[in-house]
Design a protein around this motif. Sequence first.
Motif, PDB file in Angstrom:
ATOM      1  N   HIS A  27      91.983  12.778  34.662  1.00 31.43           N
ATOM      2  CA  HIS A  27      90.548  13.040  34.589  1.00 31.43           C
ATOM      3  C   HIS A  27      89.852  11.699  34.687  1.00 31.43           C
ATOM      4  N   GLN A  28      88.948  11.559  35.625  1.00 34.51           N
ATOM      5  CA  GLN A  28      88.259  10.285  35.815  1.00 34.51           C
ATOM      6  C   GLN A  28      86.816  10.535  36.221  1.00 34.51           C
ATOM      7  N   GLU A  29      85.894  10.024  35.424  1.00 29.87           N
ATOM      8  CA  GLU A  29      84.477  10.047  35.775  1.00 29.87           C
ATOM      9  C   GLU A  29      84.201   8.793  36.595  1.00 29.87           C
ATOM     10  N   VAL A  30      83.850   8.961  37.844  1.00 25.53           N
ATOM     11  CA  VAL A  30      83.603   7.845  38.754  1.00 25.53           C
ATOM     12  C   VAL A  30      82.100   7.684  38.941  1.00 25.53           C
ATOM     13  N   THR A  31      81.640   6.439  38.851  1.00 28.45           N
ATOM     14  CA  THR A  31      80.209   6.163  39.052  1.00 28.45           C
ATOM     15  C   THR A  31      79.953   5.186  40.196  1.00 28.45           C
ATOM     16  N   GLN A  32      80.991   4.430  40.584  1.00 30.99           N
ATOM     17  CA  GLN A  32      80.845   3.468  41.673  1.00 30.99           C
ATOM     18  C   GLN A  32      82.131   3.429  42.484  1.00 30.99           C
ATOM     19  N   CYS A  33      81.991   3.169  43.784  1.00 30.19           N
ATOM     20  CA  CYS A  33      83.148   3.038  44.674  1.00 30.19           C
ATOM     21  C   CYS A  33      82.888   1.923  45.680  1.00 30.19           C
ATOM     22  N   TRP A  34      83.975   1.245  46.048  1.00 33.03           N
ATOM     23  CA  TRP A  34      83.889   0.258  47.115  1.00 33.03           C
ATOM     24  C   TRP A  34      83.881   0.981  48.453  1.00 33.03           C
ATOM     25  N   ARG A  35      82.954   0.599  49.299  1.00 31.54           N
ATOM     26  CA  ARG A  35      82.845   1.173  50.642  1.00 31.54           C
ATOM     27  C   ARG A  35      82.627   0.038  51.644  1.00 31.54           C
ATOM     28  N   ASN A  36      83.218   0.205  52.824  1.00 28.27           N
ATOM     29  CA  ASN A  36      83.040  -0.769  53.885  1.00 28.27           C
ATOM     30  C   ASN A  36      81.797  -0.365  54.675  1.00 28.27           C
ATOM     31  N   VAL A  37      80.765  -1.196  54.577  1.00 29.08           N
ATOM     32  CA  VAL A  37      79.505  -0.932  55.257  1.00 29.08           C
ATOM     33  C   VAL A  37      79.276  -2.049  56.264  1.00 29.08           C
ATOM     34  N   ASP A  38      79.329  -1.682  57.528  1.00 30.28           N
ATOM     35  CA  ASP A  38      79.124  -2.653  58.609  1.00 30.28           C
ATOM     36  C   ASP A  38      80.040  -3.866  58.476  1.00 30.28           C
ATOM     37  N   GLY A  39      81.316  -3.620  58.130  1.00 29.50           N
ATOM     38  CA  GLY A  39      82.300  -4.693  58.047  1.00 29.50           C
ATOM     39  C   GLY A  39      82.285  -5.479  56.754  1.00 29.50           C
ATOM     40  N   GLU A  40      81.451  -5.089  55.809  1.00 28.89           N
ATOM     41  CA  GLU A  40      81.366  -5.802  54.530  1.00 28.89           C
ATOM     42  C   GLU A  40      81.623  -4.817  53.384  1.00 28.89           C
ATOM     43  N   TRP A  41      82.490  -5.212  52.434  1.00 33.40           N
ATOM     44  CA  TRP A  41      82.789  -4.355  51.294  1.00 33.40           C
ATOM     45  C   TRP A  41      81.681  -4.444  50.265  1.00 33.40           C
ATOM     46  N   LYS A  42      81.165  -3.278  49.880  1.00 31.61           N
ATOM     47  CA  LYS A  42      80.076  -3.222  48.906  1.00 31.61           C
ATOM     48  C   LYS A  42      80.406  -2.193  47.835  1.00 31.61           C
ATOM     49  N   LEU A  43      80.035  -2.495  46.598  1.00 30.34           N
ATOM     50  CA  LEU A  43      80.196  -1.556  45.498  1.00 30.34           C
ATOM     51  C   LEU A  43      78.930  -0.704  45.441  1.00 30.34           C
ATOM     52  N   LEU A  44      79.112   0.594  45.699  1.00 22.80           N
ATOM     53  CA  LEU A  44      77.971   1.487  45.813  1.00 22.80           C
ATOM     54  C   LEU A  44      78.001   2.560  44.731  1.00 22.80           C
ATOM     55  N   PRO A  45      76.829   3.069  44.366  1.00 24.09           N
ATOM     56  CA  PRO A  45      76.807   4.181  43.402  1.00 24.09           C
ATOM     57  C   PRO A  45      77.301   5.473  44.073  1.00 24.09           C
ATOM     58  N   VAL A  46      78.451   5.920  43.626  1.00 20.48           N
ATOM     59  CA  VAL A  46      79.052   7.159  44.117  1.00 20.48           C
ATOM     60  C   VAL A  46      79.540   7.886  42.863  1.00 20.48           C
ATOM     61  N   VAL A  47      78.974   9.036  42.582  1.00 23.69           N
ATOM     62  CA  VAL A  47      79.274   9.735  41.341  1.00 23.69           C
ATOM     63  C   VAL A  47      80.066  11.015  41.622  1.00 23.69           C
ATOM     64  N   PHE A  48      81.223  11.124  40.968  1.00 20.69           N
ATOM     65  CA  PHE A  48      82.016  12.353  41.040  1.00 20.69           C
ATOM     66  C   PHE A  48      83.049  12.338  39.919  1.00 20.69           C
ATOM     67  N   THR A  49      83.658  13.465  39.691  1.00 26.06           N
ATOM     68  CA  THR A  49      84.730  13.585  38.710  1.00 26.06           C
ATOM     69  C   THR A  49      86.003  13.946  39.438  1.00 26.06           C
ATOM     70  N   GLU A  50      87.043  13.177  39.191  1.00 22.83           N
ATOM     71  CA  GLU A  50      88.345  13.505  39.760  1.00 22.83           C
ATOM     72  C   GLU A  50      89.169  14.175  38.669  1.00 22.83           C
ATOM     73  N   GLU A  51      89.709  15.317  39.005  1.00 23.33           N
ATOM     74  CA  GLU A  51      90.457  16.110  38.031  1.00 23.33           C
ATOM     75  C   GLU A  51      91.621  16.770  38.762  1.00 23.33           C
ATOM     76  N   TRP A  52      92.847  16.523  38.281  1.00 21.57           N
ATOM     77  CA  TRP A  52      94.009  17.163  38.882  1.00 21.57           C
ATOM     78  C   TRP A  52      94.371  18.404  38.091  1.00 21.57           C
ATOM     79  N   ASN A  53      94.555  19.524  38.795  1.00 18.86           N
ATOM     80  CA  ASN A  53      95.055  20.721  38.128  1.00 18.86           C
ATOM     81  C   ASN A  53      96.589  20.694  38.177  1.00 18.86           C
ATOM     82  N   ARG A  54      97.216  21.678  37.584  1.00 18.94           N
ATOM     83  CA  ARG A  54      98.690  21.731  37.513  1.00 18.94           C
ATOM     84  C   ARG A  54      99.303  21.711  38.906  1.00 18.94           C
ATOM     85  N   GLU A  55      98.721  22.456  39.831  1.00 20.99           N
ATOM     86  CA  GLU A  55      99.242  22.510  41.199  1.00 20.99           C
ATOM     87  C   GLU A  55      99.210  21.129  41.856  1.00 20.99           C
ATOM     88  N   GLU A  56      98.112  20.411  41.699  1.00 22.88           N
ATOM     89  CA  GLU A  56      97.986  19.068  42.269  1.00 22.88           C
ATOM     90  C   GLU A  56      98.982  18.107  41.628  1.00 22.88           C
TER      91      GLU A  56
END
Length: 131
Positions: A27-56
């Motif tokens: 279980h992980q609450e994510v608020t920021q992610c690194w993204r490559n924007v026009d060849g440059e890595w930037k830390l951007l606000p990206v909000v989501f929850t990652e959750e693995w169920n039993r099948e995963e």
Amino acid sequence: MKNDTVKFERLTKQNFSGYSFDSFVRHQEVTQCWRNVDGEWKLLPVVFTEEWNREECRRIAKNISENLDKNIIGYGAFSDGTVVGYITVGTSFFGSRGQYVQLVEFEVSEEYRGKKSEKGCLNLAVKRPDQ
């Protein structure tokens, strides 16, 4: 979390299977992610929850189990025989002197994060896999 000692060891067919993550809490609450924007890595606000169920959990564990010692090497953190953290690295070396391997996966079950489980797995993995 139980009051027990976490032990670290290499993942093998004897201590790891397709069911090894049945108690794993990804279980992980994510608020920021690194993204490559026009060849440059930037830390951007990206909000989501990652959750693995039993099948995963079982799909990922099965994949690791089937590939151990083929194209990945894994190390686990175990509490009472249960996997509570793991790291897998590739077996192919790269870099100008063959000094690198790919970090494939690195996860710690939610209740064990920040309790040295990460450090124990990482310490095992930073050694050359052939040592």
